[in-house]
Write a protein that holds these residues in place. Structure first.
Motif, PDB file in Angstrom:
ATOM      1  N   GLU A 230      22.182  36.497 -48.206  1.00 46.78           N
ATOM      2  CA  GLU A 230      22.091  35.748 -49.489  1.00 46.78           C
ATOM      3  C   GLU A 230      23.783  35.913 -50.776  1.00 46.78           C
ATOM      4  O   GLU A 230      24.489  34.441 -50.472  1.00 46.78           O
ATOM      5  CB  GLU A 230      21.522  36.578 -50.657  1.00 46.78           C
TER       6      GLU A 230
ATOM      7  N   LEU B  22      26.084  33.172 -48.207  1.00 49.17           N
ATOM      8  CA  LEU B  22      25.735  31.874 -49.117  1.00 49.17           C
ATOM      9  C   LEU B  22      26.079  31.963 -50.283  1.00 49.17           C
ATOM     10  O   LEU B  22      27.156  30.577 -50.514  1.00 49.17           O
ATOM     11  CB  LEU B  22      24.084  32.086 -49.259  1.00 49.17           C
ATOM     12  N   LEU B  23      26.572  32.657 -51.129  1.00 46.30           N
ATOM     13  CA  LEU B  23      26.866  32.661 -52.639  1.00 46.30           C
ATOM     14  C   LEU B  23      28.782  32.388 -52.394  1.00 46.30           C
ATOM     15  O   LEU B  23      29.608  31.116 -52.257  1.00 46.30           O
ATOM     16  CB  LEU B  23      26.987  33.729 -53.047  1.00 46.30           C
TER      17      LEU B  23
ATOM     18  N   GLY C 167      29.422  29.530 -50.724  1.00 47.63           N
ATOM     19  CA  GLY C 167      29.212  27.695 -51.572  1.00 47.63           C
ATOM     20  C   GLY C 167      30.260  28.063 -52.380  1.00 47.63           C
ATOM     21  O   GLY C 167      29.937  27.137 -53.719  1.00 47.63           O
TER      22      GLY C 167
ATOM     23  N   VAL D 180      29.920  39.693 -53.580  1.00 51.16           N
ATOM     24  CA  VAL D 180      30.566  38.286 -54.174  1.00 51.16           C
ATOM     25  C   VAL D 180      32.281  38.600 -55.216  1.00 51.16           C
ATOM     26  O   VAL D 180      33.040  37.312 -55.436  1.00 51.16           O
ATOM     27  CB  VAL D 180      29.398  37.478 -54.339  1.00 51.16           C
TER      28      VAL D 180
ATOM     29  N   PRO E 270      26.023  41.963 -54.675  1.00 54.02           N
ATOM     30  CA  PRO E 270      26.947  40.960 -55.550  1.00 54.02           C
ATOM     31  C   PRO E 270      28.080  41.398 -55.896  1.00 54.02           C
ATOM     32  O   PRO E 270      29.132  40.708 -56.986  1.00 54.02           O
ATOM     33  CB  PRO E 270      25.819  41.689 -57.407  1.00 54.02           C
TER      34      PRO E 270
END
Lengths: 504, 127
Positions: free
Chosen positions: B62, B65-66, B69, B38, B35
């Motif tokens: 993950e 991916l964020l 994205g 990101v 987190p």
């Protein structure tokens, strides 16, 4: 005693089963009923016909009633053949019971009415109904109704003045007739009961045996599951262990390399040499950990294949390029031979690379100032990689154990040449996982040839799999991303100190 | 100066890699978990991200991916770092949009080569 009886009984069983159509034979209960039905119809007329025969003997003026009775009883023999020809079983059973009722009431009608010596046969009606139609209570009720209707019909005939010409028999004849009739009926009932009992017993035996088999199967399944669980647990343990081992190893390798760079910058050769030893030992340990993990993964069936179109020659050249430095250090000539076109194969590139690297590494390790040739060829739908070296060779008695874990020629060569002893085992296991193998031929003092093979699946034949499934996977990703975004938002406070650190 | 975001949960690895990258002239910012990685990618928009894939609650895939994205950060090249070169990891890194892939422990010259290749590609694409 038993064997001599068994033979005719088996024969009887075969005759009876011959009449049973396949759709009835398929159902256990139906088959059982049909067997009772057939037993009764094949042997019943023999016993039943004793009654008309006895009537014929004792009746001073035998007439058509005896003929009709005999014809009716003999008519039972038609039923098995109708069943064999595909007649509906329940209809046939009811018809047969109807015929039985007719025979009994007919003989009573002409010979003695309610005092008729053939009256005991009435008892066979419920008994046979039970044997033929045991599974259906409604059918048994039908039988009861049928019996009522039959009685009513004969009673009406009597009332309407269709009273039979009297066949008054002498008392002695009646006695004899009663005896014959009762004995025949008892015999008949006994025959059916014995057959029923035998059939039930064999059924029970089969069921017991089946239960035993099922229990064994369940036990086997349990044992298999347990073994699988143990395998999974072992693989998970090793994966965790390897991770825990690798983390400090990363530090050892990383910091030693960092210090090595410092030492090199400062020109401290002695320090650099020592740090290099730490670094190399760390790398070696890491390789060992990785190989143990891979082996355990393969053994636990956890290693998956990711096949993709792979330029085989390019892969070989790439692998060999990675060993150029090591070969130079050993004074070895390292050569790639491409023997004919190999093309693009569908294979797990990383695993082919890993297995081939083990073989090349091995060859260089045991060859100094010699030559290592890596040849690649396509033959019989397979790709072959031959790694030939002019090294020390391997004694023949060691060859079979060479691919076992922790076997390095002999113990002295392990200490002399290093090596984890896992490399060849891993190379072979990886190749076998991919549907190939690794074999070896060797001569001491001349060199060794390790040959690895993998199936050459043509790329053209495997047309873009998964392209249709891609949109669905995309949807799934979107949902996952949303969930993750929430996670980022929720984690905001934890991130705060780091942000400050960045700002400073 | 080229800014690299390093997402790595192990403190020693973070320290080691940070110092070695700094010596080679990069500015390095660090995130200890997915987190944070990101978030920092969004706030600092680094030139390149080194992403350890074996992180805690949110793993590197993950996090990637964020980042891929988001409109703001999708152009940033990401190099995945895995503990062991498994083909599944290689596949996965392509699937989630990583530009490249390397294994830990880091062989710095090799990693530098990959970093520079990514930055060059990115510069060419921008030009």
């Amino acid at each position: 005693m038993a064997p001599s009886l068994a033979e005719p009984l088996t024969l009887l069983g075969r005759v009876i089963d011959w009449f049973i159509p396949p759709q009835i034979a398929a159902d256990r209960d139906m088959r059982q009923q049909a067997r009772m039905f057939l037993m009764s119809h094949l042997f019943g007329p023999f016993i039943g016909n004793t009654v008309p025969l006895a009537l014929y003997v004792v009746d001073p003026s035998p007439g058509y009633p005896i003929a009709v009775l005999a014809a009716s009883i003999t008519g039972f023999w038609i039923f098995p053949f109708v069943l064999k020809a595909g007649g509906r079983y329940q209809t046939l059973a009811l018809l047969s019971i109807q015929n039985l009722m007719f025979c009994i009431l007919w003989s009573c009608f002409f010979y003695g009415g309610v005092t008729s010596p053939t009256l005991p046969w009435v008892l066979t009606i419920p008994l046979l109904s039970f044997f033929y139609l045991s599974a259906a209570p409604s059918l048994r009720l039908t039988v009861l109704v049928m019996f009522g209707v039959n009685c009513l019909a004969f009673a009406s005939a009597y009332r309407l003045g269709l009273s039979p010409e009297r066949h008054d028999l002498p008392f002695a004849a009646l006695q004899g007739l009663g005896l014959v009739s009762t004995v025949a009926a008892s015999l008949y009932v006994a025959m059916m009961a014995i057959y029923y009992g035998k059939a039930q017993a064999s059924q029970g035996e089969i069921e017991t045996e089946m239960k035993q088999h099922m229990a064994t199967a369940a036990e086997l399944r349990r044992a298999t599951e347990e073994a699988e669980r143990a395998g999974v647990a072992k693989a998970e343990f090793l994966a965790k262990m390897s991770h825990e081992l690798r983390t400090p190893l990363n530090a050892v390798i990383g910091y030693s390399q960092m210090l090595l760079e410092d030492a090199a910058d400062e020109g401290d050769a002695e320090m650099a040499a020592d740090l290099d030893k730490i670094h190399v030992a760390g790398q070696h340990l890491l390789k060992l950990v990785n190989e143990v993990l891979d082996l355990s993964k393969i053994e636990a069936g956890k290693m998956e294949l990711f096949n993709q179109p792979t330029d085989v020659v390019g892969l070989v050249e790439n692998v060999v390029a990675g060993f150029r430095k090591a070969a130079d250090a050993a004074g070895d000539k390292l050569v790639v031979d491409v023997e004919g076109p190999v093309g693009t194969a569908l294979c797990d590139e990383a695993k082919v690379r890993q297995a081939l690297s083990q073989l090349v590494d091995n060859a260089i390790k045991f060859t100094s100032n010699g030559e290592v040739r890596v040849a690649v060829r396509k033959q019989d739908g397979r790709v072959f990689f031959d790694v030939r070296d002019t090294g020390i060779g391997i004694e023949e008695h060691v060859l079979p154990a060479l691919f076992e874990h922790f076997t390095v020629g002999d113990d002295s060569s392990a200490s002399k040449y290093g090596g984890t002893g896992l490399g060849l085992a891993l190379a072979r296991k990886l190749s076998r996982l991919m549907g190939g193998d690794v074999t070896v031929t060797s001569r001491v003092g001349v060199g060794s040839i390790f040959t690895m093979s993998i199936p050459h699946s043509l790329v053209e034949e495997e047309a873009v799999p998964g392209s249709a499934a891609a949109p669905a996977a995309g949807d799934c990703l979107d949902a996952r991303i949303e969930a993750l975004q929430e996670l980022v938002a929720a984690n905001a406070p934890a991130a705060a100190p780091v942000r400050r650190a960045v700002g400073s | 100066m080229t800014v690299i975001l390093l997402v790595e949960d192990n403190e020693m690895n973070r320290d080691m890699l940070t110092r070695r990258l700094q010596r080679n002239g990069f500015e390095v910012i660090c995130a200890p978990d997915g987190p944070t990685g990101v978030r920092l990618a969004d706030e600092a928009t680094p030139d390149l991200i080194l992403m350890d894939v074996a992180l805690g609650e949110m793993d590197g895939w993950e996090a990637t991916l964020l980042i891929k994205g988001s409109e703001k950060t999708r152009h940033i090249p990401i190099i995945a770092l895995t503990a062991h070169a498994l083909s599944s990891d290689r596949e996965r890194s392509v699937e989630v949009g990583c530009s490249d892939f390397d294994t830990k422990p880091v062989d710095l010259p090799r990693l530098l080569g990959k970093i520079n290749a990514c930055l060059r590609q990115r510069a060419e694409a921008a030009a």
